[in-house]
Design a protein around this motif. Sequence first.
Motif, PDB file in Angstrom:
ATOM      1  N   PRO A 102      50.439  45.274  44.071  1.00 32.54           N
ATOM      2  CA  PRO A 102      49.814  44.016  43.408  1.00 32.54           C
ATOM      3  C   PRO A 102      49.974  42.736  44.072  1.00 32.54           C
ATOM      4  O   PRO A 102      50.918  42.290  44.714  1.00 32.54           O
ATOM      5  N   HIS A 204      50.915  37.053  42.649  1.00 29.19           N
ATOM      6  CA  HIS A 204      50.642  37.527  41.431  1.00 29.19           C
ATOM      7  C   HIS A 204      49.192  36.699  40.973  1.00 29.19           C
ATOM      8  O   HIS A 204      49.473  35.367  41.274  1.00 29.19           O
ATOM      9  N   ALA A 210      54.672  37.887  44.654  1.00 25.58           N
ATOM     10  CA  ALA A 210      54.442  39.232  44.431  1.00 25.58           C
ATOM     11  C   ALA A 210      55.335  40.155  45.506  1.00 25.58           C
ATOM     12  O   ALA A 210      55.822  41.240  44.946  1.00 25.58           O
TER      13      ALA A 210
END
Length: 269
Positions: A102, A204, A210
């Motif tokens: 992600p 993110h 992330a």
Amino acid sequence: MTHPVVSEIPTGPVPVPPAVARLADADTITPVWRNELGGLTFRLDGRESTRYAKWVAAGTPEIDLPAEAERLKWARRWAAVPRVVGHGSDAEGAWLVTAAVPGRSAVDPRWLADGATAAAAIGHGLRVLHDALPVDGCPFDWSVERRLRRADERIADGEGPADRFPEHRDLSLAEARARIGDPPPIDRLVVCHGDACAPNTLLHDGGTFAAHVDLGSLGVADRWADLAVAAWSMEWNFGPGYDGAVYDAYGVAPDQERIAYYRLLWDMA
């Protein structure tokens, strides 16, 4: 003066290497990155999953994808990095396939418009990585001594001031080599990313750190080997004024001596 961007998101047609086409099978292939050595990264979108395939032409010794696969497998036990799906090579080149993680690159258009958020995520993410990866037992080295050998190889190949960043072009070859041959004492040994430039941090959607990608040079070194280049790369990608935010988010005051040294070493090696 900012250095020209040497790696970029492709804006025109990109030929797909046959190996990548075979790996993709029925997946949709989208080129997402081209590095300064001609290496390519493609996103492979399938019905059930997304993968990324890195490809480099044969005869590009600066990019060692099997070595990157080994480092990713090791680091994944402690850090947010991609999972290796497979890697291989043929007469035309080598490839590394990883599962998607992600996040968006810090140089995604969304974050290029918000340099302060990107800088903070990069600094914090680097601190997370340095604190998480264990120096004891790390089988990988990114020491000054190893990098000096690479610098000497480049010098032997005829590279000189014109090949350097603008900040260092006033140094003669002898001056530059003498400076990198006299490193400052180690501040703190960590397992460094090895290529902590802005594109290799993912954020993110909320703007927090992330994951890290492109760990082909990961290894034990002084933390300033990463920090100096991470902050420097903000100028290349975002313009001046964001380096301090990287150091602040990491939690360290700028060390000008080590910053200058490790930037020159990066340039030379």
